[in-house]
Enzyme design. Structure first.
Site: not given
Ligand code: NDP
Length: 478
Positions: A382, A283, A249, A174
């Site tokens: 972050e 990250c 992660e 996903k």
């Molecule tokens: P999220 O954690 O919301 O999203 C990461 C992934 O999880 C996406 O594929 C998202 O899908 C999916 N997801 C969201 N909600 C659910 C759920 N209930 N069940 C299963 N999968 C889910 O991160 P965001 O994209 O909203 O970013 C928000 C913040 O997260 C950033 O500002 C940053 O601080 C952090 N982040 C950290 C990352 C890292 O590399 N460690 C990467 C991305 C974000 P969908 O896009 O459809 O919501």
């Protein structure tokens, strides 16, 4: 340019069971580029159940040599399509084209590594006390749900998918709703390279709408997630109900520690890209810079000068180092942090606003904050944007206390020419990844992941492949 727009299930593109679509916007132009179907919970059931059938009927029992051959072919096909992958990524998330090409090539290398790993992945023979013959097997789990973020969509999709497939699992991938295009292309290219139908399914769609159905599906045996700590924690709670395996992660607030005895000029010149690369949406971003007081002033001067030289601009120019942020929302979130910093009296040494040109796109200047209070949000949280905080330190012990006061522990750098200090401080920093006199965090061959709220489990290296297996012990009586 042709954009994939449907779900990739059982080796072909399919409409979603719902009529929902996501409109994708190019962050550099603010123009819509395409619409992609959003998977519904019904599609989750279809994708997971047919992945399970593909696992039982073909992939699980394929001879390792055959699996190796297929994954090597996937790697070759990805290499042949680096330019297409890079162009899609650039248009989808505004990634500078040079980085997008490097990341596409990295994805291919990940497949190559795990293709080769299949025939080197061994159990143990154990001399048990009662005699007889005892050995271990690393067995595949079944269907793995891989949930990827938008900041490095293609390489992260590959580094979850490749080890899971190599270990003999099937994968339902996903991608983030903002960045589904290269994941869909990965499904298609891998299928063209010989991956049997159903072994890799790709389900674009909103995590909030179908994420729970994917995580809790009884045939999903493991969830491998990269994203925010909040969603990671929710996934872990859902997975706990039936003790599904998880690897997470998550976020980071990584330190960059510079001692006066180091080649601090080199550190100052190279450190800006350790936090501003990918426009800070990383990250591993070394966003808290700790500098020994005797070199603090000249270090800051050099760091700011190097930051001001960074090339911000259109992602399609090869010289561009910083593109736009991924979305208007992500930029607004970072701007809230900057407002908070101003309100609390932090000094902005450079940046702090939107660049004047080109007048469109979700651009934000790389920003250096000084005199930040350790209770402020910019110090603790972050930011996931182009913001670095630099602070002086006098005493190693106190500096390490401040470094480790963060709930995160993903990555970090340490600059010194004193070997004993390097080893002592490297051991003391609470992080899963640390580089000495370098900013390099990710190596395909080495484990990557975090301590504390930065996650559980590891991506990459042989450790990731172990994480996609169950360990069985077999005893044979003599
Ligand atoms: P999220 O954690 O919301 O999203 C990461 C992934 O999880 C996406 O594929 C998202 O899908 C999916 N997801 C969201 N909600 C659910 C759920 N209930 N069940 C299963 N999968 C889910 O991160 P965001 O994209 O909203 O970013 C928000 C913040 O997260 C950033 O500002 C940053 O601080 C952090 N982040 C950290 C990352 C890292 O590399 N460690 C990467 C991305 C974000 P969908 O896009 O459809 O919501």
């Amino acid at each position: 340019m042709k954009f994939p727009s449907k779900l990739f299930i059982n080796g072909d593109y399919h409409d979603s069971s719902s009529s929902r679509h996501t409109t994708l916007t190019n962050p550099a132009t603010e123009q819509a580029i395409t619409e992609v179907a959003s998977a519904h919970v019904t599609d989750v059931g279809i994708a997971v159940e047919s992945a399970h059938r593909a696992w039982e009927s073909s992939w699980r029992d394929l001879p390792p040599g055959k699996r190796t051959e297929i994954l090597f072919t996937v790697a070759r096909v990805l290499k042949e399509n680096v330019e297409q992958i890079a162009q899609l990524e650039m248009q989808n998330i505004g990634k500078p084209i040079t980085d997008a090409r490097d990341e596409a090539a990295l994805g291919a290398r990940v497949f190559e590594y795990y293709a080769g790993a299949i025939t080197k992945f061994c159990g143990q023979t154990i001399p048990v006390a009662r005699g007889g013959f005892d050995f271990t097997l690393r067995q595949p789990m079944g269907v793995v749900a891989a949930i990827a973020p938008w900041n490095f969509p293609f390489p992260i999709a590959c580094w979850k998918t490749a080890p899971a497939l190599a270990a003999g699992n099937c994968v339902v991938l996903k991608p983030a709703s903002l960045s589904p295009l290269t994941a869909l292309l990965l499904g298609e290219l891998a299928h063209n390279a010989g991956l049997p139908p159903g072994v890799l399914q790709v389900l674009p769609g909103w995590g909030s709408a179908m994420g729970d159905a994917l995580v809790t599906h009884p045939l999903v045996r493991k969830v491998s997630f990269t994203g925010s700590t909040t969603v990671g924690s929710q996934i872990m709670q859902l997975a706990a109900r039936d003790l599904k395996r998880v690897s997470l992660e998550l976020g980071g607030k990584s330190p960059n520690i510079i001692f006066a005895d180091a080649d601090w000029q080199k550190a100052a010149e190279t450190s800006p890209m350790s936090v501003f690369s990918n426009t800070g949406q990383d990250c591993c971003a070394r966003s808290r810079v700790f500098v020994e007081r005797s070199i603090y002033e000249p270090f800051v001067e050099k760091f700011v000068a190097a930051t001001e030289k960074l090339v911000i601009g259109s992602p399609n120019r090869p010289e561009t180092q910083l593109g736009p942020m991924v979305s208007a929302n992500q930029r607004a979130t970072v701007e809230e942090f900057l407002d908070d910093a101003r309100k609390h009296g932090s000094r902005i040494a450079c940046g702090g606003g939107r660049p004047a040109a080109p007048g469109w796109g979700y651009y934000l200047e790389p920003t250096v904050l000084l005199d930040v209070n350790k209770a402020d949000r910019c110090w603790r949280e972050e930011i996931f944007g182009p913001v670095a905080v630099i602070t002086p330190f006098d005493d190693e012990t106190q500096m390490l206390r401040d470094v480790n006061a963060s709930p995160y522990g993903l990555s970090g750098s340490l600059w010194t020419n004193d070997l004993r200090r390097a080893l002592r401080v490297a051991r003391a920093v609470e992080s899963g990844v640390l580089s000495i006199n370098s900013h390099s965090s990710v190596h395909v061959e080495a484990p990557f992941g975090g301590f504390k709220q930065s996650g559980i489990g590891r991506d990459l290296g042989m450790t990731a492949m172990e994480g996609y297996t169950e360990l069985k012990n077999v005893y044979v009586a003599e």
